[in-house]
Design a protein around this motif. Sequence first.
Motif, PDB file in Angstrom:
ATOM      1  N   THR A   2       0.918  -1.194  -0.043  1.00  0.00           N
ATOM      2  CA  THR A   2       0.152   0.173  -0.230  1.00  0.00           C
ATOM      3  C   THR A   2       0.978   1.326  -0.115  1.00  0.00           C
ATOM      4  N   ARG A   3       0.516   2.349  -0.751  1.00  0.00           N
ATOM      5  CA  ARG A   3       1.382   3.385  -1.158  1.00  0.00           C
ATOM      6  C   ARG A   3       0.418   4.819  -0.796  1.00  0.00           C
ATOM      7  N   LEU A   5       0.685   8.742   0.215  1.00  0.00           N
ATOM      8  CA  LEU A   5       1.283  10.133   0.350  1.00  0.00           C
ATOM      9  C   LEU A   5       0.560  11.022   1.292  1.00  0.00           C
ATOM     10  N   THR A  47       5.272   8.172   1.662  1.00  0.00           N
ATOM     11  CA  THR A  47       5.969   9.274   0.790  1.00  0.00           C
ATOM     12  C   THR A  47       5.338  10.509   1.666  1.00  0.00           C
ATOM     13  N   ALA A  64       0.232  12.128  -7.853  1.00  0.00           N
ATOM     14  CA  ALA A  64      -0.327  11.123  -7.169  1.00  0.00           C
ATOM     15  C   ALA A  64      -1.431  10.170  -7.872  1.00  0.00           C
ATOM     16  N   ASP A  67       0.094   7.998 -10.541  1.00  0.00           N
ATOM     17  CA  ASP A  67       0.922   7.150 -10.156  1.00  0.00           C
ATOM     18  C   ASP A  67      -0.104   6.040  -9.300  1.00  0.00           C
ATOM     19  N   VAL A  69      -1.754   5.977  -6.514  1.00  0.00           N
ATOM     20  CA  VAL A  69      -1.489   5.995  -4.979  1.00  0.00           C
ATOM     21  C   VAL A  69      -2.666   5.192  -4.525  1.00  0.00           C
ATOM     22  N   ASP A  70      -2.520   4.648  -3.159  1.00  0.00           N
ATOM     23  CA  ASP A  70      -3.714   4.067  -2.608  1.00  0.00           C
ATOM     24  C   ASP A  70      -4.205   4.968  -1.658  1.00  0.00           C
ATOM     25  N   VAL A  72      -4.332   9.272   0.298  1.00  0.00           N
ATOM     26  CA  VAL A  72      -3.529  10.564   0.733  1.00  0.00           C
ATOM     27  C   VAL A  72      -3.985  10.901   2.098  1.00  0.00           C
TER      28      VAL A  72
END
Length: 147
Positions: A2-3, A5, A47, A64, A67, A69-70, A72
């Motif tokens: 899991t990413r 931001l 990040t 984001a 990309d 992302v998962d 924020v």
Amino acid sequence: MTRILVLHGINLDMFGKRDPATYGSATLAEIDERLRALGRELDVDVTCFHSNIEGVLCERIHQAFRDAVDAVVINAGAWTHYSIGIRDALAILKAPVVEVHMSNVHAREEFRHRSVFAEIVRGQICGFGIDSYLLGLRAAASAARQA
């Protein structure tokens, strides 16, 4: 993995120097390190990104999106109360967004009581100092896993 931001907005690089009675003594670097450490515990890649320039923050939100992302986590600082540009950028995201604030914005000046992001974020956490960020990261990780 899991990413997530984490976005920090205007004046937040002054944490640790600016009004410690309201914001505490932790620096932005210390907050970022605590977030990364919790991320390791939660098995999420964190990040962190800061800008005092509204357009730069919008560009990072656009990245984001690209990309995928998962989730924020955002503390936009004063932009929370009036930046339709950041709101519109956040609305592009497919991922859950969690709004956080170190201070209890509802116990402060009237203009801080309204968030232009409120209608598009998953939720808001405020008033717990660094723990607002850490709770926000936990909420974002949970929301990302449920999505």
